[in-house]
Design a protein around this motif. Structure first.
Motif, PDB file in Angstrom:
ATOM      1  N   ASP A  49       0.717  -1.236   0.085  1.00 27.61           N
ATOM      2  CA  ASP A  49      -0.010   0.066   0.034  1.00 27.61           C
ATOM      3  C   ASP A  49       0.780   1.157  -0.006  1.00 27.61           C
ATOM      4  N   PHE A  50       2.089   1.312   0.768  1.00 30.48           N
ATOM      5  CA  PHE A  50       2.881   2.595   0.768  1.00 30.48           C
ATOM      6  C   PHE A  50       4.061   2.331   0.326  1.00 30.48           C
ATOM      7  N   ASP A  51       3.996   1.656  -0.855  1.00 28.50           N
ATOM      8  CA  ASP A  51       5.531   1.379  -1.461  1.00 28.50           C
ATOM      9  C   ASP A  51       6.041   2.678  -1.939  1.00 28.50           C
ATOM     10  N   TRP A  52       5.251   3.766  -2.430  1.00 29.30           N
ATOM     11  CA  TRP A  52       5.703   4.910  -3.074  1.00 29.30           C
ATOM     12  C   TRP A  52       6.508   5.754  -1.728  1.00 29.30           C
ATOM     13  N   GLN A  53       5.956   5.666  -0.662  1.00 29.56           N
ATOM     14  CA  GLN A  53       6.363   6.375   0.469  1.00 29.56           C
ATOM     15  C   GLN A  53       7.812   5.753   1.036  1.00 29.56           C
ATOM     16  N   ILE A  54       7.902   4.363   0.641  1.00 25.67           N
ATOM     17  CA  ILE A  54       9.014   3.658   1.346  1.00 25.67           C
ATOM     18  C   ILE A  54      10.088   3.975   0.410  1.00 25.67           C
ATOM     19  N   THR A  55       9.922   4.102  -0.978  1.00 21.50           N
ATOM     20  CA  THR A  55      10.900   4.319  -1.874  1.00 21.50           C
ATOM     21  C   THR A  55      11.093   5.708  -1.673  1.00 21.50           C
TER      22      THR A  55
ATOM     23  N   GLU B  71      14.560   3.918  -6.473  1.00 20.73           N
ATOM     24  CA  GLU B  71      13.211   4.114  -7.534  1.00 20.73           C
ATOM     25  C   GLU B  71      12.405   2.976  -7.557  1.00 20.73           C
ATOM     26  N   LYS B  72      12.575   1.904  -6.831  1.00 18.05           N
ATOM     27  CA  LYS B  72      11.877   0.790  -6.460  1.00 18.05           C
ATOM     28  C   LYS B  72      12.220   0.032  -5.344  1.00 18.05           C
ATOM     29  N   MET B  73      11.426  -0.905  -4.761  1.00  9.49           N
ATOM     30  CA  MET B  73      11.744  -1.765  -3.788  1.00  9.49           C
ATOM     31  C   MET B  73      12.629  -2.860  -4.447  1.00  9.49           C
TER      32      MET B  73
END
Length: 207
Positions: A164-170, A176-178
């Motif tokens: 859900d919060f991959d954008w915030q994590i990156t 750029e991505k996990m």
């Protein structure tokens, strides 16, 4: 080797997962799904008939892994092994089905209006059985006295975060991505927090 039919269905489901996740059900247009999948709009209706059927197929694509994630509870009498494998399975779902996971989370937040009743009942039953198993380990002195349901809720929240919060994590990590190492680190930390925080112990075995 997958047939053309299977390949096209998978392309459509993947494209639909991404657009439903980004726009929601109401704002999603079938023509945009077809465009992202690289297929004619007619193919979407040929394989799925309606947008609602396609949406349910997206939900089902992540529900099967979610149901499979409960298997360690039934395979292990050792709570440490069961909880660790369950947590790692949940992280893999966020990694491998990020868009469908977001769609599922949104569906639940809106009261699950499109979730088939039989699937809802299956998920409720797995949760009930898993909670009962956790309580049995507590009763055996293999875990601290925690609320089994709230323990599951905590695991769901901490693992679902990585979809859900991959954008915030990156943004925070500056990536750029996990990457695989990020998911591995997340799983390891959550496992440690649960096993140590709940004082989970393996049962004593006798030769």
């Amino acid at each position: 080797m997958a047939s053309i039919r299977e390949r096209n269905r998978e392309l459509i489901i993947q494209a639909a997962s991404e657009i439903f996740a980004n726009r929601g059900y109401a704002a999603t247009k079938t023509v945009d799904i077809a465009s992202l999948a690289g297929l004619p709009k007619a193919n979407v209706y040929y394989y799925f008939k309606t947008k609602e059927n396609l949406y349910r197929s997206v939900l089902e694509s992540v529900i099967e892994p979610l149901l499979q994630a409960y298997v360690p509870f039934y395979e292990h009498t050792d709570p440490a092994a069961a909880l660790e494998q369950y947590i790692r399975a949940k992280i893999r779902i966020s990694q491998q089905h990020p868009h469908a996971s977001k769609v599922f989370a949104s569906e639940i937040m809106h009261g699950a209006p499109h979730l088939p009743e039989d699937i809802s009942l299956q998920m409720m039953e797995h949760t009930r059985q898993s909670s009962a198993l956790i309580q049995s380990w507590i009763d055996q002195g293999l875990m601290a006295e925690v609320d089994p349901q709230h323990l599951l809720f905590t695991i769901w929240a901490s693992t679902q975060t990585y979809a859900d919060f991959d954008w915030q994590i990156t943004q925070i990590t500056g990536k750029e991505k996990m990457e695989q190492e990020d998911y591995d680190a997340a799983a390891e930390l959550i496992v440690q927090l649960v096993l140590k925080g709940c004082e989970v112990r393996s049962p004593v075995t006798t030769d």
